[in-house]
Design an enzyme around this catalytic site. Structure first.
Site, PDB file in Angstrom:
ATOM      1  N   GLU A 337       0.877  -1.171   0.000  1.00 18.24           N
ATOM      2  CA  GLU A 337       0.000   0.000   0.000  1.00 18.24           C
ATOM      3  C   GLU A 337       0.907   1.211   0.000  1.00 18.24           C
ATOM      4  O   GLU A 337       1.526   1.535   1.013  1.00 18.24           O
ATOM      5  CB  GLU A 337      -0.915  -0.025   1.221  1.00 18.24           C
ATOM      6  CG  GLU A 337      -2.099   0.931   1.104  1.00 18.24           C
ATOM      7  CD  GLU A 337      -1.763   2.326   1.575  1.00 18.24           C
ATOM      8  OE1 GLU A 337      -1.412   3.169   0.717  1.00 18.24           O
ATOM      9  OE2 GLU A 337      -1.834   2.570   2.783  1.00 18.24           O
ATOM     10  N   CYS A 371      -3.134   8.529   3.312  1.00 20.24           N
ATOM     11  CA  CYS A 371      -2.910   7.920   1.993  1.00 20.24           C
ATOM     12  C   CYS A 371      -4.141   8.044   1.115  1.00 20.24           C
ATOM     13  O   CYS A 371      -4.031   8.106  -0.113  1.00 20.24           O
ATOM     14  CB  CYS A 371      -2.484   6.464   2.148  1.00 20.24           C
ATOM     15  SG  CYS A 371      -3.668   5.440   3.041  1.00 20.24           S
TER      16      CYS A 371
END
Length: 631
Positions: A337, A371
């Site tokens: 990720e 994020c």
């Protein structure tokens, strides 16, 4: 109880007359029925008590760290850029070890020192991996009931101690209490709720279908623990980024080694310590979960370890590539990720005032260090000025500061945005802003912000830039900062092209008056997750896989996909009717083969019989098969 006895006694009694109430009881029936009822109730009581015993949360105590107190007093380092034990030996522990590396923790919102820790060396990392491996051999034999009790106990502890946990997260990262509540507490509780409700079902052996040739077989997939898995996680959410991979890892039957960022070793150590204490209270080895904190040059001892069977990485694409290269040495699978440049497409005719609060939260929550935070607002040219004005009004009233800085009145500050993790990236951010300004963008903020009385805190002004186009570097690089980019478009196709125009593809949002139109746009976005008329809710629903595409990484954590990624999917086939039919080798195919042409005739007939489109061809295949078998 009387109703229960009536039901139990009814088969044992006989009618004396036609009157339903006029019944005659056989001798001894009442005594037998009563004893049977007491026996059954006793078994039920024991089972219920055992069920409660094994499923109720197990209380445990975990010490509160002293600096978590909002009124905690410490000394400020005069120069925030030199907040290190290397330049300030007074922050070293009383007994330091010569030749060892140390990590210093500071509250970035105040520059108060909160701890100095010995960094792990390669030998210590290997030892921790071995400890987790040894504990996992026993843990993998636990039942789902036992694993659920650990999760349930942690959930109760987190809910009961949420204020302390929020303070700890705020102290180590500079975030606000609200950001901690939303991004740390709420999401982690959602993770545990999903595991408790659905985790067992996801990991339960799963029946699979069979083809026509194998009609006599049963096929299953079993999800076995891998052994020891690792998580290398970022600093922006020290509670959730630590607990989330640990909870999934241990629920799947694994041991877990967590490598936290050097920036949040103080809080991460305390958060993971609570998990270890919970394991101990529930009768399991606390060694099952280990925390590693080291400098990059020692990290290979973890990422290249043959005992590590899976790595979850959360961080930048630059570091992610290094982790992937290290993991390749032992072919260790990695879930990546790697952040994003998330767009929010605002379709023509959207009521901007309806959604402005969501956009503010998406851009400025956690000082933009998310994020899946909104980095680009892609708005139709006809609504650009209105959106810029709405944002400017809101942003001008944002209050920056520390919720834990003591005041003369002794109360906690009300602030909207906390600090950034440190000032290391301020120069690069200011350079990107300046470049965009020189290219024609209007700038509000865009620079380091000097707090009136927290002069050593790491604050960056809540900023707005626009109009921004795709040629600007700031439109293509992940900022991870409290900066809104306004990007105008003229057609919806152009908006989609702008949204897909970066190397990233993590999350996205689409806003508009017609949900069906929003959905059609969402389907054309190159990303892993999209919210329609909302922001980031795909992460709060832990039944969904979380992850992206392109430079945002690969693999998924969260949901069934993420949980199963921490297991070895093992296919098992057994006979459906073992006493009636089992696999045997026809004589025409048995070694040594008597005739190649006959054997080929048999197999080709079998293929036609099993898979031909028309029934005529299938019948011909069956006849060919029979003839070959009789030769």
């Amino acid at each position: 109880m009387s109703a229960f006895l009536d039901i139990l006694l009814y088969p044992l009694i006989r009618r004396r007359t036609g009157d339903p109430d006029d019944l005659d009881v056989e001798p001894g029936t009442v005594l037998i029925a009563t004893l049977a009822a007491c026996f059954l109730l006793g078994i039920y009581s024991v089972m219920r008590r055992n069920y409660k015993l094994h499923n109720s949360p197990k209380p445990f105590d975990w010490r509160k760290p002293d600096p978590a107190d909002p009124n905690f007093q410490s000394f400020a380092i005069p120069d925030a850029s030199l907040t290190s034990h290397l330049t300030h030996p007074e922050v070293m522990p009383p007994m330091n070890v010569p030749g060892r590396k140390y990590i210093t923790s500071f509250d970035p919102s105040t520059s108060l020192h909160i701890g100095t820790f010995i960094a792990d060396n390669e030998d210590e990392i290997r030892t921790k991996i071995r400890r987790a491996s040894a504990a996992q051999k026993e843990w993998r034999r636990t039942t789902m009931t036992q694993r659920k009790r650990v999760i349930r106990s942690l959930l109760k502890w987190l809910v009961d101690n949420q204020e302390t946990c929020a303070h700890v997260a705020c102290r180590d990262t500079g975030k606000t209490l609200i950001d901690a509540a939303l991004g740390e507490i709420l999401t982690t509780c959602s993770k545990m709720e999903w595991l408790l409700k659905h985790g067992e079902r996801v990991l339960k052996p799963e029946a699979r279908s069979a083809n026509s040739i194998l009609f006599y077989k049963k096929s299953e997939v079993h999800y076995d623990p891998l052994g020891v898995v690792a998580a290398v996680v970022s600093w922006n959410y020290p509670l959730h980024n630590a607990w989330s991979p640990i909870l999934a890892g241990i629920f799947a039957g694994n041991g877990v080694v967590l490598k936290c960022s050097e920036k949040v070793i103080w809080s991460t150590g305390w958060f993971v310590g609570a998990i270890s204490e919970c394991l101990r209270a529930c009768g399991h080895s606390p060694e099952l979960v280990q925390v590693v904190c080291c400098y990059p040059e020692e990290a290979d001892a973890l990422t290249k370890s043959p005992l590590i069977k899976h790595i979850t990485f959360i961080g930048s694409d630059t570091v992610g590539k290094k982790v992937a290269m290290a993991a390749a040495e032992n072919l260790t699978p990695v879930t990546m990720e790697l952040g994003g440049k998330d767009p929010a497409i605002v379709l023509p005719g959207t009521d901007l005032k309806q959604w402005i609060s969501l956009w503010m939260r998406g851009i400025y929550q956690n000082a933009g260090q998310n994020c899946i935070g909104i980095e680009r607002l892609i708005v139709h040219g006809s609504q650009y000025d209105e959106l810029a004005e709405l944002l400017s009004d809101r942003v001008s009233r944002l209050r920056l500061g520390s919720v834990l800085a003591p005041t003369a009145e002794g109360y906690v500050h009300t602030v909207d945005c906390g600090s950034m993790i440190d000032g290391d990236r301020f120069y690069a951010l200011e350079s990107l802003v300046k470049e965009a300004e020189e290219a024609g963008a209007n700038v509000e903020g865009g620079k380091q912000w000097n707090h009136a009385y927290l002069s050593h805190g790491s604050y960056f002004s809540a900023s707005i830039l626009g109009p921004v186009d795709t040629s600007m570097a700031i439109a293509n690089q992940e900022l991870f900062a409290p900066i809104a980019l306004l990007m105008p478009y003229e057609t919806v196709d152009e908006a989609i092209e702008i949204a897909n125009g970066t190397k990233y593809g993590l999350g996205a949002s689409v806003f508009g008056p017609e949900q069906d139109v929003c959905l059609e746009v969402a389907k054309q976005l190159e990303c892993g997750m999209v919210s329609v008329n909302d922001f980031g809710v795909f992460y709060l629903n832990q039944d969904l896989p979380f992850g992206g595409t392109k430079a945002s990484g690969y693999g998924r954590f969260g949901g069934p996909e993420g949980l199963r990624a921490l297991t070895n999917p093992k296919a098992i086939m057994i006979d459906r009717w073992p006493s009636l039919i089992q696999t045997s080798i026809p004589r025409v195919l048995d070694y040594p083969i008597r005739s190649l042409s006959t054997s080929w005739e048999f197999v080709s007939g079998l293929v036609r019989f099993s898979y031909a489109h028309s029934w005529r061809t299938r019948i011909q295949g069956l006849l060919t098969l029979i003839r070959a078998a009789r030769k």
